[in-house]
Design a protein around this motif. Structure first.
Motif, PDB file in Angstrom:
ATOM      1  N   ARG A  29       0.837  -1.204   0.000  1.00  0.00           N
ATOM      2  CA  ARG A  29       0.000   0.000   0.000  1.00  0.00           C
ATOM      3  C   ARG A  29       0.865   1.244   0.000  1.00  0.00           C
ATOM      4  O   ARG A  29       1.912   1.294   0.626  1.00  0.00           O
ATOM      5  CB  ARG A  29      -0.885   0.028   1.239  1.00  0.00           C
ATOM      6  N   LYS A  30       0.349   2.240  -0.655  1.00  0.00           N
ATOM      7  CA  LYS A  30       1.052   3.525  -0.640  1.00  0.00           C
ATOM      8  C   LYS A  30       0.637   4.284   0.610  1.00  0.00           C
ATOM      9  O   LYS A  30      -0.531   4.300   0.985  1.00  0.00           O
ATOM     10  CB  LYS A  30       0.716   4.342  -1.881  1.00  0.00           C
ATOM     11  N   ARG A  31       1.579   4.910   1.207  1.00  0.00           N
ATOM     12  CA  ARG A  31       1.293   5.686   2.411  1.00  0.00           C
ATOM     13  C   ARG A  31       0.732   7.039   2.016  1.00  0.00           C
ATOM     14  O   ARG A  31       1.271   7.722   1.154  1.00  0.00           O
ATOM     15  CB  ARG A  31       2.556   5.882   3.237  1.00  0.00           C
ATOM     16  N   ARG A  32      -0.321   7.400   2.680  1.00  0.00           N
ATOM     17  CA  ARG A  32      -0.901   8.720   2.444  1.00  0.00           C
ATOM     18  C   ARG A  32      -0.392   9.668   3.504  1.00  0.00           C
ATOM     19  O   ARG A  32      -0.334   9.325   4.680  1.00  0.00           O
ATOM     20  CB  ARG A  32      -2.418   8.669   2.502  1.00  0.00           C
ATOM     21  N   HIS A  33      -0.081  10.849   3.086  1.00  0.00           N
ATOM     22  CA  HIS A  33       0.350  11.868   4.026  1.00  0.00           C
ATOM     23  C   HIS A  33      -0.877  12.466   4.694  1.00  0.00           C
ATOM     24  O   HIS A  33      -1.894  12.707   4.041  1.00  0.00           O
ATOM     25  CB  HIS A  33       1.152  12.957   3.311  1.00  0.00           C
ATOM     26  N   PRO A  34      -0.807  12.714   5.985  1.00  0.00           N
ATOM     27  CA  PRO A  34      -1.965  13.305   6.654  1.00  0.00           C
ATOM     28  C   PRO A  34      -2.232  14.715   6.131  1.00  0.00           C
ATOM     29  O   PRO A  34      -1.315  15.443   5.755  1.00  0.00           O
ATOM     30  CB  PRO A  34      -1.561  13.330   8.130  1.00  0.00           C
ATOM     31  N   VAL A  35      -3.496  15.081   6.095  1.00  0.00           N
ATOM     32  CA  VAL A  35      -3.882  16.412   5.642  1.00  0.00           C
ATOM     33  C   VAL A  35      -3.455  17.413   6.713  1.00  0.00           C
ATOM     34  O   VAL A  35      -3.772  17.260   7.890  1.00  0.00           O
ATOM     35  CB  VAL A  35      -5.399  16.487   5.400  1.00  0.00           C
ATOM     36  N   HIS A  36      -2.764  18.420   6.280  1.00  0.00           N
ATOM     37  CA  HIS A  36      -2.260  19.430   7.203  1.00  0.00           C
ATOM     38  C   HIS A  36      -2.757  20.795   6.738  1.00  0.00           C
ATOM     39  O   HIS A  36      -2.256  21.350   5.763  1.00  0.00           O
ATOM     40  CB  HIS A  36      -0.728  19.385   7.223  1.00  0.00           C
ATOM     41  N   LEU A  37      -3.779  21.312   7.404  1.00  0.00           N
ATOM     42  CA  LEU A  37      -4.341  22.606   7.035  1.00  0.00           C
ATOM     43  C   LEU A  37      -3.521  23.721   7.665  1.00  0.00           C
ATOM     44  O   LEU A  37      -3.353  23.772   8.880  1.00  0.00           O
ATOM     45  CB  LEU A  37      -5.797  22.704   7.497  1.00  0.00           C
ATOM     46  N   THR A  38      -3.033  24.594   6.841  1.00  0.00           N
ATOM     47  CA  THR A  38      -2.249  25.718   7.343  1.00  0.00           C
ATOM     48  C   THR A  38      -2.383  26.897   6.391  1.00  0.00           C
ATOM     49  O   THR A  38      -2.629  26.718   5.198  1.00  0.00           O
ATOM     50  CB  THR A  38      -0.765  25.340   7.511  1.00  0.00           C
ATOM     51  N   LEU A  39      -2.238  28.069   6.933  1.00  0.00           N
ATOM     52  CA  LEU A  39      -2.201  29.270   6.105  1.00  0.00           C
ATOM     53  C   LEU A  39      -0.765  29.641   5.756  1.00  0.00           C
ATOM     54  O   LEU A  39      -0.532  30.489   4.907  1.00  0.00           O
ATOM     55  CB  LEU A  39      -2.874  30.434   6.832  1.00  0.00           C
ATOM     56  N   ASN A  40       0.191  29.020   6.432  1.00  0.00           N
ATOM     57  CA  ASN A  40       1.610  29.336   6.245  1.00  0.00           C
ATOM     58  C   ASN A  40       2.216  28.405   5.208  1.00  0.00           C
ATOM     59  O   ASN A  40       3.020  27.540   5.514  1.00  0.00           O
ATOM     60  CB  ASN A  40       2.357  29.209   7.573  1.00  0.00           C
ATOM     61  N   THR A  41       1.856  28.582   3.948  1.00  0.00           N
ATOM     62  CA  THR A  41       2.335  27.696   2.900  1.00  0.00           C
ATOM     63  C   THR A  41       3.790  27.958   2.527  1.00  0.00           C
ATOM     64  O   THR A  41       4.389  27.157   1.829  1.00  0.00           O
ATOM     65  CB  THR A  41       1.466  27.833   1.640  1.00  0.00           C
ATOM     66  N   ASP A  42       4.349  29.048   2.996  1.00  0.00           N
ATOM     67  CA  ASP A  42       5.752  29.332   2.694  1.00  0.00           C
ATOM     68  C   ASP A  42       6.694  28.781   3.748  1.00  0.00           C
ATOM     69  O   ASP A  42       7.906  28.944   3.645  1.00  0.00           O
ATOM     70  CB  ASP A  42       5.974  30.831   2.519  1.00  0.00           C
ATOM     71  N   GLY A  43       6.159  28.119   4.764  1.00  0.00           N
ATOM     72  CA  GLY A  43       6.992  27.495   5.782  1.00  0.00           C
ATOM     73  C   GLY A  43       7.394  28.393   6.928  1.00  0.00           C
ATOM     74  O   GLY A  43       8.039  27.950   7.869  1.00  0.00           O
ATOM     75  N   ARG A  44       7.032  29.660   6.883  1.00  0.00           N
ATOM     76  CA  ARG A  44       7.350  30.594   7.965  1.00  0.00           C
ATOM     77  C   ARG A  44       6.082  30.965   8.712  1.00  0.00           C
ATOM     78  O   ARG A  44       5.019  31.062   8.114  1.00  0.00           O
ATOM     79  CB  ARG A  44       8.004  31.854   7.393  1.00  0.00           C
ATOM     80  N   PRO A  45       6.189  31.197  10.011  1.00  0.00           N
ATOM     81  CA  PRO A  45       4.989  31.577  10.769  1.00  0.00           C
ATOM     82  C   PRO A  45       4.597  33.034  10.506  1.00  0.00           C
ATOM     83  O   PRO A  45       5.453  33.903  10.359  1.00  0.00           O
ATOM     84  CB  PRO A  45       5.411  31.372  12.223  1.00  0.00           C
ATOM     85  N   HIS A  46       3.321  33.265  10.433  1.00  0.00           N
ATOM     86  CA  HIS A  46       2.765  34.614  10.244  1.00  0.00           C
ATOM     87  C   HIS A  46       1.595  34.786  11.208  1.00  0.00           C
ATOM     88  O   HIS A  46       0.436  34.831  10.789  1.00  0.00           O
ATOM     89  CB  HIS A  46       2.289  34.818   8.813  1.00  0.00           C
ATOM     90  N   PRO A  47       1.849  34.897  12.504  1.00  0.00           N
ATOM     91  CA  PRO A  47       0.729  34.928  13.460  1.00  0.00           C
ATOM     92  C   PRO A  47      -0.173  36.149  13.315  1.00  0.00           C
ATOM     93  O   PRO A  47      -1.398  36.038  13.442  1.00  0.00           O
ATOM     94  CB  PRO A  47       1.415  34.885  14.820  1.00  0.00           C
ATOM     95  N   ALA A  48       0.390  37.296  13.057  1.00  0.00           N
ATOM     96  CA  ALA A  48      -0.439  38.504  12.931  1.00  0.00           C
ATOM     97  C   ALA A  48      -1.314  38.433  11.680  1.00  0.00           C
ATOM     98  O   ALA A  48      -2.516  38.751  11.736  1.00  0.00           O
ATOM     99  CB  ALA A  48       0.438  39.751  12.894  1.00  0.00           C
ATOM    100  N   GLU A  49      -0.737  38.015  10.578  1.00  0.00           N
ATOM    101  CA  GLU A  49      -1.495  37.915   9.334  1.00  0.00           C
ATOM    102  C   GLU A  49      -2.574  36.838   9.429  1.00  0.00           C
ATOM    103  O   GLU A  49      -3.681  37.014   8.926  1.00  0.00           O
ATOM    104  CB  GLU A  49      -0.562  37.622   8.153  1.00  0.00           C
ATOM    105  N   ASN A  50      -2.249  35.723  10.086  1.00  0.00           N
ATOM    106  CA  ASN A  50      -3.242  34.661  10.270  1.00  0.00           C
ATOM    107  C   ASN A  50      -4.393  35.140  11.150  1.00  0.00           C
ATOM    108  O   ASN A  50      -5.557  34.831  10.878  1.00  0.00           O
ATOM    109  CB  ASN A  50      -2.601  33.420  10.883  1.00  0.00           C
ATOM    110  N   ALA A  51      -4.084  35.894  12.192  1.00  0.00           N
ATOM    111  CA  ALA A  51      -5.128  36.427  13.071  1.00  0.00           C
ATOM    112  C   ALA A  51      -6.033  37.400  12.313  1.00  0.00           C
ATOM    113  O   ALA A  51      -7.260  37.369  12.476  1.00  0.00           O
ATOM    114  CB  ALA A  51      -4.505  37.108  14.285  1.00  0.00           C
ATOM    115  N   MET A  52      -5.450  38.244  11.484  1.00  0.00           N
ATOM    116  CA  MET A  52      -6.260  39.171  10.692  1.00  0.00           C
ATOM    117  C   MET A  52      -7.122  38.417   9.680  1.00  0.00           C
ATOM    118  O   MET A  52      -8.264  38.811   9.415  1.00  0.00           O
ATOM    119  CB  MET A  52      -5.368  40.188   9.980  1.00  0.00           C
ATOM    120  N   THR A  53      -6.596  37.348   9.115  1.00  0.00           N
ATOM    121  CA  THR A  53      -7.370  36.538   8.172  1.00  0.00           C
ATOM    122  C   THR A  53      -8.584  35.922   8.853  1.00  0.00           C
ATOM    123  O   THR A  53      -9.710  36.016   8.349  1.00  0.00           O
ATOM    124  CB  THR A  53      -6.480  35.422   7.583  1.00  0.00           C
TER     125      THR A  53
END
Length: 110
Positions: free
Chosen positions: A7-31
């Motif tokens: 069987r092929k392993r499926r990667h778990p779904v990871h919902l995030t707004l930080n698609t660039d790999g860096r945290p953006h807490p202020a921008e995420n809060a405003m969103t």
């Protein structure tokens, strides 16, 4: 060899707004705030007696969403912000059509 037949392993779904790999807490809060304001304004816009809530929250969500769009960092943030801005605008417009920013009978003329 075991990977080819098994069987092929499926990667778990990871919902995030930080698609660039860096945290953006202020921008995420405003969103999230823009989305919440949009949802509240949109729903209360259809309730005639809640015209003040729809008008004020819609205006705050609209203008706050435009600023959030200006400072956003990722495409996912921008997409959700636009949804919130449009919902805020529609809610504010319905609130204004049902009575505006102030209670009925309110007059600034004293």
């Amino acid at each position: 060899m075991s990977d080819t037949i098994g069987r092929k392993r499926r990667h778990p779904v990871h919902l995030t707004l930080n698609t660039d790999g860096r945290p953006h807490p202020a921008e995420n809060a405003m969103t999230i705030a823009t989305l919440v304001c949009g949802l509240v304004a949109f729903v209360t816009g259809f309730i005639v007696m809640a015209h003040m809530i729809a008008s004020w929250i819609g205006a705050i969500g609209f203008w706050g969403g435009l600023y959030a769009q200006f400072v956003s960092s990722t495409t996912r943030q921008r997409a959700l912000i636009i949804v919130g801005v449009v919902a805020s605008f529609v809610g504010a417009a319905l609130g204004i059509a049902h009575g505006g920013f102030f209670p009925r009978g309110f007059s600034l003329r004293g």
